[in-house]
Design a protein around this motif. Structure first.
Motif, PDB file in Angstrom:
ATOM      1  N   MET A   1       0.819  -1.180   0.000  1.00  0.00           N
ATOM      2  CA  MET A   1       0.000   0.000   0.000  1.00  0.00           C
ATOM      3  C   MET A   1       0.876   1.263   0.000  1.00  0.00           C
ATOM      4  N   ILE A   2       1.961   1.230   0.768  1.00  0.00           N
ATOM      5  CA  ILE A   2       2.852   2.394   0.810  1.00  0.00           C
ATOM      6  C   ILE A   2       3.439   2.651  -0.569  1.00  0.00           C
ATOM      7  N   ARG A   3       3.909   1.590  -1.209  1.00  0.00           N
ATOM      8  CA  ARG A   3       4.506   1.733  -2.546  1.00  0.00           C
ATOM      9  C   ARG A   3       3.478   2.280  -3.537  1.00  0.00           C
ATOM     10  N   ARG A   4       2.248   1.775  -3.484  1.00  0.00           N
ATOM     11  CA  ARG A   4       1.183   2.240  -4.376  1.00  0.00           C
ATOM     12  C   ARG A   4       0.885   3.722  -4.141  1.00  0.00           C
ATOM     13  N   ASN A   5       0.840   4.140  -2.888  1.00  0.00           N
ATOM     14  CA  ASN A   5       0.581   5.554  -2.593  1.00  0.00           C
ATOM     15  C   ASN A   5       1.732   6.442  -3.038  1.00  0.00           C
ATOM     16  N   CYS A   6       2.963   5.975  -2.872  1.00  0.00           N
ATOM     17  CA  CYS A   6       4.107   6.755  -3.355  1.00  0.00           C
ATOM     18  C   CYS A   6       4.027   6.935  -4.870  1.00  0.00           C
ATOM     19  N   ASP A   7       3.700   5.866  -5.578  1.00  0.00           N
ATOM     20  CA  ASP A   7       3.550   5.954  -7.036  1.00  0.00           C
ATOM     21  C   ASP A   7       2.420   6.907  -7.401  1.00  0.00           C
ATOM     22  N   ARG A   8       1.312   6.767  -6.719  1.00  0.00           N
ATOM     23  CA  ARG A   8       0.121   7.592  -7.012  1.00  0.00           C
ATOM     24  C   ARG A   8       0.397   9.080  -6.848  1.00  0.00           C
ATOM     25  N   PHE A   9       1.176   9.435  -5.798  1.00  0.00           N
ATOM     26  CA  PHE A   9       1.411  10.849  -5.508  1.00  0.00           C
ATOM     27  C   PHE A   9       2.783  11.334  -5.969  1.00  0.00           C
ATOM     28  N   GLY A  10       3.513  10.493  -6.694  1.00  0.00           N
ATOM     29  CA  GLY A  10       4.799  10.904  -7.252  1.00  0.00           C
ATOM     30  C   GLY A  10       5.884  11.107  -6.201  1.00  0.00           C
ATOM     31  N   VAL A  11       5.816  10.384  -5.097  1.00  0.00           N
ATOM     32  CA  VAL A  11       6.817  10.499  -4.039  1.00  0.00           C
ATOM     33  C   VAL A  11       7.945   9.515  -4.330  1.00  0.00           C
ATOM     34  N   GLU A  12       9.177  10.023  -4.385  1.00  0.00           N
ATOM     35  CA  GLU A  12      10.301   9.175  -4.751  1.00  0.00           C
ATOM     36  C   GLU A  12      11.363   9.046  -3.658  1.00  0.00           C
ATOM     37  N   ASN A  13      11.207   9.773  -2.553  1.00  0.00           N
ATOM     38  CA  ASN A  13      12.246   9.766  -1.521  1.00  0.00           C
ATOM     39  C   ASN A  13      11.868   8.908  -0.306  1.00  0.00           C
ATOM     40  N   VAL A  14      11.115   7.835  -0.526  1.00  0.00           N
ATOM     41  CA  VAL A  14      10.705   6.928   0.540  1.00  0.00           C
ATOM     42  C   VAL A  14      11.338   5.569   0.297  1.00  0.00           C
ATOM     43  N   GLU A  15      12.004   5.048   1.327  1.00  0.00           N
ATOM     44  CA  GLU A  15      12.558   3.700   1.248  1.00  0.00           C
ATOM     45  C   GLU A  15      11.652   2.788   2.062  1.00  0.00           C
ATOM     46  N   ILE A  16      11.110   1.793   1.425  1.00  0.00           N
ATOM     47  CA  ILE A  16      10.199   0.864   2.084  1.00  0.00           C
ATOM     48  C   ILE A  16      10.971  -0.388   2.461  1.00  0.00           C
ATOM     49  N   LEU A  17      10.922  -0.728   3.747  1.00  0.00           N
ATOM     50  CA  LEU A  17      11.555  -1.953   4.224  1.00  0.00           C
ATOM     51  C   LEU A  17      10.466  -2.972   4.492  1.00  0.00           C
ATOM     52  N   GLU A  18      10.571  -4.106   3.842  1.00  0.00           N
ATOM     53  CA  GLU A  18       9.597  -5.163   4.083  1.00  0.00           C
ATOM     54  C   GLU A  18      10.198  -6.151   5.063  1.00  0.00           C
ATOM     55  N   GLY A  19       9.423  -6.490   6.086  1.00  0.00           N
ATOM     56  CA  GLY A  19       9.886  -7.422   7.088  1.00  0.00           C
ATOM     57  C   GLY A  19       9.293  -7.082   8.431  1.00  0.00           C
ATOM     58  N   SER A  20       9.726  -7.793   9.439  1.00  0.00           N
ATOM     59  CA  SER A  20       9.229  -7.580  10.794  1.00  0.00           C
ATOM     60  C   SER A  20      10.229  -6.756  11.582  1.00  0.00           C
ATOM     61  N   ALA A  21       9.725  -5.698  12.190  1.00  0.00           N
ATOM     62  CA  ALA A  21      10.575  -4.860  13.026  1.00  0.00           C
ATOM     63  C   ALA A  21      10.711  -5.516  14.392  1.00  0.00           C
ATOM     64  N   PRO A  22      11.832  -5.373  15.048  1.00  0.00           N
ATOM     65  CA  PRO A  22      12.937  -4.495  14.683  1.00  0.00           C
ATOM     66  C   PRO A  22      13.984  -5.136  13.773  1.00  0.00           C
ATOM     67  N   ASP A  23      13.853  -6.432  13.458  1.00  0.00           N
ATOM     68  CA  ASP A  23      14.866  -7.126  12.653  1.00  0.00           C
ATOM     69  C   ASP A  23      15.098  -6.484  11.293  1.00  0.00           C
ATOM     70  N   CYS A  24      14.037  -5.990  10.659  1.00  0.00           N
ATOM     71  CA  CYS A  24      14.166  -5.430   9.306  1.00  0.00           C
ATOM     72  C   CYS A  24      14.974  -4.133   9.288  1.00  0.00           C
ATOM     73  N   LEU A  25      15.179  -3.513  10.456  1.00  0.00           N
ATOM     74  CA  LEU A  25      15.957  -2.270  10.502  1.00  0.00           C
ATOM     75  C   LEU A  25      17.403  -2.493  10.088  1.00  0.00           C
ATOM     76  N   GLN A  26      17.867  -3.745  10.155  1.00  0.00           N
ATOM     77  CA  GLN A  26      19.232  -4.059   9.729  1.00  0.00           C
ATOM     78  C   GLN A  26      19.403  -3.849   8.223  1.00  0.00           C
ATOM     79  N   GLN A  27      18.293  -3.783   7.482  1.00  0.00           N
ATOM     80  CA  GLN A  27      18.345  -3.569   6.031  1.00  0.00           C
ATOM     81  C   GLN A  27      18.694  -2.131   5.662  1.00  0.00           C
ATOM     82  N   LEU A  28      18.591  -1.212   6.623  1.00  0.00           N
ATOM     83  CA  LEU A  28      18.858   0.193   6.330  1.00  0.00           C
ATOM     84  C   LEU A  28      20.307   0.385   5.902  1.00  0.00           C
ATOM     85  N   LYS A  29      20.502   1.059   4.779  1.00  0.00           N
ATOM     86  CA  LYS A  29      21.847   1.322   4.282  1.00  0.00           C
ATOM     87  C   LYS A  29      22.467   2.508   5.000  1.00  0.00           C
TER      88      LYS A  29
END
Length: 119
Positions: A1-29
């Motif tokens: 849903m987040i990705r669809r809304n970003c596309d719909r409103f032309g937002v390009e500066n959002v990084e979506i992490l898929e996974g369960s927090a807090p473990d998925c936070l390790q994906q942050l570059k």
């Protein structure tokens, strides 16, 4: 849903992490300057782990739909010494017909809490 809304409103500066927090936070570059958290059973653990990843002068935002989560988020923001804490309640009503009248019936309120990391 987040990705669809970003596309719909032309937002390009959002990084979506898929996974369960807090473990998925390790994906942050890189450390983010904003983190949004929507609930979760281990909300205190999630918020504290997210806070550790947040840039200085960053802002964390979390939502609560019940008293227990509201309290847990509030307590966590105090524990991490968040500054400029804000709490906002969103009220949404739905028009319903009851008998001969139309009334506004409250939909579950949402509390939005946020705080800044000043260090």
């Amino acid at each position: 849903m987040i990705r669809r809304n970003c596309d719909r409103f032309g937002v390009e500066n959002v990084e979506i992490l898929e996974g369960s927090a807090p473990d998925c936070l390790q994906q942050l570059k890189a450390a983010p300057d904003r983190i949004c958290i929507e609930g979760g059973r281990a909300i205190k653990t999630i918020l504290q782990a997210a806070w550790q990843r947040l840039k200085p002068q960053g802002r964390i935002v979390a939502t609560a739909t019940n008293f227990e989560t509201l309290y847990a988020i509030s307590e966590s923001l105090a524990e991490v010494q968040a500054r400029n804490v804000e709490v906002v309640q969103s009220a949404i009503n739905r028009l319903e017909t009851r008998g001969d009248h139309q009334v506004f019936a409250a939909v579950d309120p949402i509390y939005i809490l946020s705080g800044e990391k000043l260090e």
